[in-house]
Structures are given as C-alpha cells and as structure tokens.
Design an enzyme around this catalytic site. Sequence first.
Site, PDB file in Angstrom:
ATOM      1  N   GLY A  41      22.188  33.460 -25.106  1.00 48.00           N
ATOM      2  CA  GLY A  41      21.954  34.537 -26.055  1.00 48.00           C
ATOM      3  C   GLY A  41      22.867  34.445 -27.254  1.00 48.00           C
ATOM      4  O   GLY A  41      23.979  33.910 -27.167  1.00 48.00           O
ATOM      5  N   GLY A  46      28.467  37.521 -31.395  1.00 45.98           N
ATOM      6  CA  GLY A  46      28.893  36.191 -30.992  1.00 45.98           C
ATOM      7  C   GLY A  46      27.823  35.496 -30.166  1.00 45.98           C
ATOM      8  O   GLY A  46      26.627  35.670 -30.411  1.00 45.98           O
ATOM      9  N   VAL A  48      26.525  34.191 -26.050  1.00 44.69           N
ATOM     10  CA  VAL A  48      26.644  34.347 -24.608  1.00 44.69           C
ATOM     11  C   VAL A  48      26.304  33.022 -23.932  1.00 44.69           C
ATOM     12  O   VAL A  48      25.284  32.402 -24.243  1.00 44.69           O
ATOM     13  CB  VAL A  48      25.701  35.450 -24.077  1.00 44.69           C
ATOM     14  CG1 VAL A  48      25.840  35.584 -22.562  1.00 44.69           C
ATOM     15  CG2 VAL A  48      26.005  36.781 -24.759  1.00 44.69           C
ATOM     16  N   ASP A 159      24.949  52.638 -28.584  1.00 42.90           N
ATOM     17  CA  ASP A 159      24.114  51.500 -28.991  1.00 42.90           C
ATOM     18  C   ASP A 159      23.048  51.194 -27.939  1.00 42.90           C
ATOM     19  O   ASP A 159      22.878  50.049 -27.517  1.00 42.90           O
ATOM     20  CB  ASP A 159      24.978  50.260 -29.245  1.00 42.90           C
ATOM     21  CG  ASP A 159      24.294  49.266 -30.190  1.00 42.90           C
ATOM     22  OD1 ASP A 159      23.342  49.664 -30.890  1.00 42.90           O
ATOM     23  OD2 ASP A 159      24.720  48.098 -30.235  1.00 42.90           O
TER      24      ASP A 159
END
Length: 347
Positions: A41, A46, A48, A159
């Site tokens: 991901g 950033g 994953v 979120d």
Amino acid sequence: MRKRKTSNAQRRKNLEALTPLKHYRYREVKRFTNSFACVVGKGGFGTVYKGNLPDGRKVAVKVLKDTKSNGEEDFINEVVSMSQTSHVNIVSLVGFCYEGSKRMIVYEFLENGSLDQFISTRASSVAEWRRRLYYILLGVARDLEYLHYGCKTRIVHFDIKPQNVLLDSNLCPKVSDFGLAKLCEKKESIMSLLDTRGTIGYIAPEMISRVYGGVSHKSDVYSYGMLVLEMIGATNKDTVKNTTSNTSSIYFPDWIYNDLENEQQNRIYGDDLTKEEEEITKKMVLVALWCIQSYPSNRPSMNRVVEMMEGSLDALDVPPRPIFQIPMAPLRESSTLSGDISVYIEE
C-alpha cells in the site's frame, strides 16, 4: 547534531514509557521485511510493506514519510492511541520503530486489504454485497462506539473512510490509521483544535466552519454516515455513476433524499434484492442520513447508531435534509487535511 540526537533518544524513551508495544530496531524491521521488498500500500503518509516475524506471524509495516508537517505528532498519536485499545474491530499493533528520522509502525497483516479496494474488485452482485456490507458497517459502528465510550480515555479518530477500514480473511472490519486521532476526557463534549483534520468528503462541517457547532466525537459520527452512503453507492456504482455523470457539483446524499421522498428507491436498492435486503439497505441509508446532519447536536451518538443499525426499520424516521453542501470525494481518491491545512493526495 549532538543535541538533535539527544532529543530523538529522549522522545523514543518517552514513547517506550507510554506504551507496552515492542520497540524494534531498524535493522530488525529491514530483516523481517526482506529489505522492504513487498509493497502492499501507498499513500500520503508513506508506504506499507509486508513482513514476516521470526515466529511466523505476518505483519504490515507502515513506513512514515520524513516530513516536517506534523509527521512526528501523527506518529506518536497513532502509537499511543492504538496501544490503549483492544477491540475485535481495531487493527492490532505489534510494535514500532523510532530511530532518528525513521518512524515505522508494525501491525497485524489483514489479507483482504482496505474496504474500498476489496469492494471495487470482489463484489459479484449487489445482493451479495448488501448482506456483507451491513455486517461490515455494523462492525465499524461498534468500533467507534468502543473508542468513544469503552476506552479509559475517549479517542476521536477524525479520519474514518473506506481506505482506513481493513478486512481480515473472514471480512471482519478493523479500523486503522490513528495518525489524526485525539484523546480527550469523556466528560469533555467540545474539543479545542488548532488545525483542520480529516478527509475531504468525510470531514464534518464543524471542522470547516464553527458556525455549525463545536468539534467533538460527533465529528466521527458524520464521517461514519458518509462512509455508509459511499459504500452503498459503491455496491450499485453503475446507477450512481449514471445519476451523477451529468453534474459534477451534485452533493451525493441529495439524490438519495429525492428518491426517498418520491418513493423511487430503485437507484438506492439496485436490482434483484429480496424484501429483507431492501429493508436492510433502507435502514443503513436512514442511519447514515441521521449521522450526516449539519449540526452535531442533531446527530446520534455512536452507541445510539449501533442500536439503530441493530434495531427495526419501522423505528426509524426519515431525517431532515442537511442545509449544507460539501462535495463527496470519489471512491479511492481523497485529500487528507492535517496540521496547518497540509494536503496529502492518496494514491
């Protein structure tokens, strides 16, 4: 440089004192991710990577970007808040790495990825997905109820969106990414925030303008409602696409209200649903519309949302139409607002 190293070391010690999670050295993370070989991901935060611990457990390692804009605060928020949770619908943290500018979070690996990815690639029929979707969304509601009422300190996520709902092998939903989360005392109804945080299309109106009221845990309720509506639209995406193709400025829930009022609900339901599946879909829609009320005081709490989701359709009324218009973010395309209105575009 010596002063900066001392500061980083002190922060790491403080973080280790705040959480019982295992602290990994960078060389350890590099080893069990095979030098960060497998990307699972990417996003504004950033990248994953998939990894395998020495004991055989599969993990996901989120490597945060080295950014000056609240990167360290978001990292500490996520580690501290998630280390204080234990719930079937929250991603389990395994540990973290904090060495100089290197900030990484190690958590359980979930085979089916995020909800938006899974629903766009695996849905075989509207009927099949509406049944599964109900239990997935009920699980997310129970998670938010736990964060707001079940923890020693209330946690507001800020979120909630499809990209932050992960699915395990049994399609059990688990909320992730607590980088924007805030901890507050349960007795505090209004939170003091110096920044705007959330994702366009899911962000509550009071986060943008205080004329709607103060920021509180009800901001998560709004995001949950928009999540429900988008997922219902995603399982019937051809109809939604045809509905919105001629007007880019349409506010997504407007046509749902129009269909409910005019009793033309085929665009909401889709085709080939049983009466029971139609009732489940209408119940999810009504709950979502209550959640996205303009003013926080008119939205239900998350424990009430769980009751509504588990209860009877006959007990639900059609809520009033919201008076604001905030564009709905397209599925899998979102802009995250954090800190000094910094914008990250997720891929």
